[in-house]
Write a protein that holds these residues in place. Sequence first.
Motif, mmCIF file in Angstrom:
data_model
loop_
_atom_site.group_PDB
_atom_site.id
_atom_site.type_symbol
_atom_site.label_atom_id
_atom_site.label_comp_id
_atom_site.label_asym_id
_atom_site.label_seq_id
_atom_site.Cartn_x
_atom_site.Cartn_y
_atom_site.Cartn_z
ATOM 1 N N ARG A 113 1.959 25.732 16.813
ATOM 2 C CA ARG A 113 2.959 24.945 17.544
ATOM 3 C C ARG A 113 2.380 24.198 18.741
ATOM 4 O O ARG A 113 3.119 23.648 19.558
ATOM 5 C CB ARG A 113 4.104 25.861 17.989
ATOM 6 N N ASN A 114 1.046 24.192 18.864
ATOM 7 C CA ASN A 114 0.376 23.439 19.931
ATOM 8 C C ASN A 114 0.880 23.825 21.325
ATOM 9 O O ASN A 114 0.984 22.981 22.216
ATOM 10 C CB ASN A 114 0.539 21.935 19.713
ATOM 11 N N ILE A 115 1.185 25.103 21.496
ATOM 12 C CA ILE A 115 1.775 25.576 22.755
ATOM 13 C C ILE A 115 0.853 25.293 23.945
ATOM 14 O O ILE A 115 1.286 24.784 24.984
ATOM 15 C CB ILE A 115 2.068 27.092 22.676
ATOM 16 N N TYR A 116 -0.414 25.629 23.782
ATOM 17 C CA TYR A 116 -1.345 25.474 24.896
ATOM 18 C C TYR A 116 -1.442 24.018 25.332
ATOM 19 O O TYR A 116 -1.352 23.696 26.518
ATOM 20 C CB TYR A 116 -2.727 26.005 24.507
ATOM 21 N N HIS A 117 -1.629 23.135 24.366
ATOM 22 C CA HIS A 117 -1.844 21.733 24.706
ATOM 23 C C HIS A 117 -0.577 21.077 25.251
ATOM 24 O O HIS A 117 -0.630 20.257 26.177
ATOM 25 C CB HIS A 117 -2.362 20.985 23.470
ATOM 26 N N ALA A 118 0.580 21.457 24.679
ATOM 27 C CA ALA A 118 1.845 20.909 25.179
ATOM 28 C C ALA A 118 2.104 21.378 26.603
ATOM 29 O O ALA A 118 2.556 20.603 27.462
ATOM 30 C CB ALA A 118 2.985 21.345 24.262
ATOM 31 N N GLU A 271 -11.242 20.923 22.317
ATOM 32 C CA GLU A 271 -10.098 21.497 23.043
ATOM 33 C C GLU A 271 -8.777 21.256 22.337
ATOM 34 O O GLU A 271 -7.885 22.112 22.372
ATOM 35 C CB GLU A 271 -10.047 20.923 24.456
ATOM 36 N N ASP A 272 -8.627 20.126 21.676
ATOM 37 C CA ASP A 272 -7.359 19.812 21.020
ATOM 38 C C ASP A 272 -7.134 20.626 19.755
ATOM 39 O O ASP A 272 -6.001 20.728 19.281
ATOM 40 C CB ASP A 272 -7.290 18.323 20.668
#
Length: 527
Positions: A113-118, A271-272
């Motif tokens: 869910r891309n939590i870190y990047h969001a 990182e992404d």
Amino acid sequence: MKVLVSDEISEAGIEILEKKGVDVTYNTELGYEELLEEIGKYHGIILRSMTPLNEEVLAKADNLKVIARAGSGYDNIDVEAASKKGIIVLNTPGQNTISAAEQTMALMAGLSRNIYHANKALHEGVWNRSKYMGVELNQKTLGIIGLGRVGGNVAKMAQGFNMKVIANDPYIPAKRGERLGVELVEFDELLERADYITLHTPLTEETHHIIDKEAISKMKDGVRILNVARGQNVDCQALYHGVKSGKVAGAGLDVHEEEPITEDYSLLELEDKVIMAPHLGGTTVEAMDNVSIDAARQMLSVFEGDLPRTPLNIPSVDPKVMAEIKPYINLADKLGSFYSGWTGGRVEEVEVIYQGDIAKQEVEPITTAVLKGLLNPVVNEDINLVNAQMIAEERGIKVVESKSKTSNKYSNLITLKVKDKDEMTKLSGTVFHKGDLRIVDIDGYQADIIPEGILLVSDHIDKPGVVGQVGTLFGSNDVNIASMRLGRNQAGGRAIMVLTLDDEPREELKDELLKIDGIKDINVFAL
């Protein structure tokens, strides 16, 4: 006892040790050279994954009796080098199982869910919903490599997300897979079918770089890889190229090939697509308490002369079974010690015969205890249950085990047949109710000897006056005889006398005993 705590653990374990009077030094800042200088001061060390206990360090550990790993993985410990020095190595598996499984699911969900990047974007003032669109875990196939404690819990948690779970583990029976609702498959099939792949294996020759360039090439396009096990299970360069090429959609890593990581760690560039944590799988308040307490309690068991619950270099036995066989381990040690004190001959072969109830049990630790007792009085090393088998092998001693479910006279019987260069000698012992130990046969002579204290064993001719003269001589020298047992093969033939003494007799008294007509030999030793 002095104990070094060289990595961060919970205070709960330290308090347990200190309440028992253990002198604990808590120092998590020791450099390698300092460790080399300091390790010789301690009888025990509690560590996690950051302290290197290699052969060089252990060579300096002259007083070390026990190494306690607060956690499950132990690739930073040279277990073989520790074993050669008779150092018990133990770990605390299962105490951080839930923490590691939850970390796996957290990385899996965060990656999907891309939590870190969001989160990072929002903190930077960027609102971009479309960029951080994720994927669902629902109906995806999770491939678990290693279906042990952690892998099994990950399977249960993943099923709560409605994932289909497959697994590869050549050491797990099919029934475990069935109980967990997990389909066991071959390794290549797992690679081909899984949308997510997670590793939960120890680091061995087989699992080192189990995820490499070739393995990644067999995976689905868009696969996501998770590692909360050991860093070297994954070839980080192969993973880097897999993510870079788009073959791997992303990765969640809690462990790394080299820890701590350095600035040139290639995966930091991605990182992404790659989220990472600094080895936090077992680092929760609950897990840290659990592993710390377990490590401390097992260490105390070793200091008190007992065996640890989860040893790494002693034959591992279920704790319930260990409780049942412990009296037999004590008896085996006494039988071996009795033989060495009595004959002291060069041992070439040892046969250990188990009869009756004990023959139904796991006997390897008992055989090891026999060797410990045999070797300790005659070898210039500290022999214990860790290194006894190894020392026996180095000395060329052949060890044979045999079992019989029946025993003519006793409900259980352990018999040693020890061969030296000249002859074969036999000893038998039993365990009565409530752990009462007895030696019941000495080379064919029936006996009833409690194997403890200072013993004198004489080889003499069965003739009138011998026993009386022995008693008189001890009395005149103020040495009290606590018990006496006699055995003979026939009237007037060879006989054995075993005395339990309150004090060890002086050499002069031994010489006087040997002057008694009929006495051939005398041996005095302590059990």
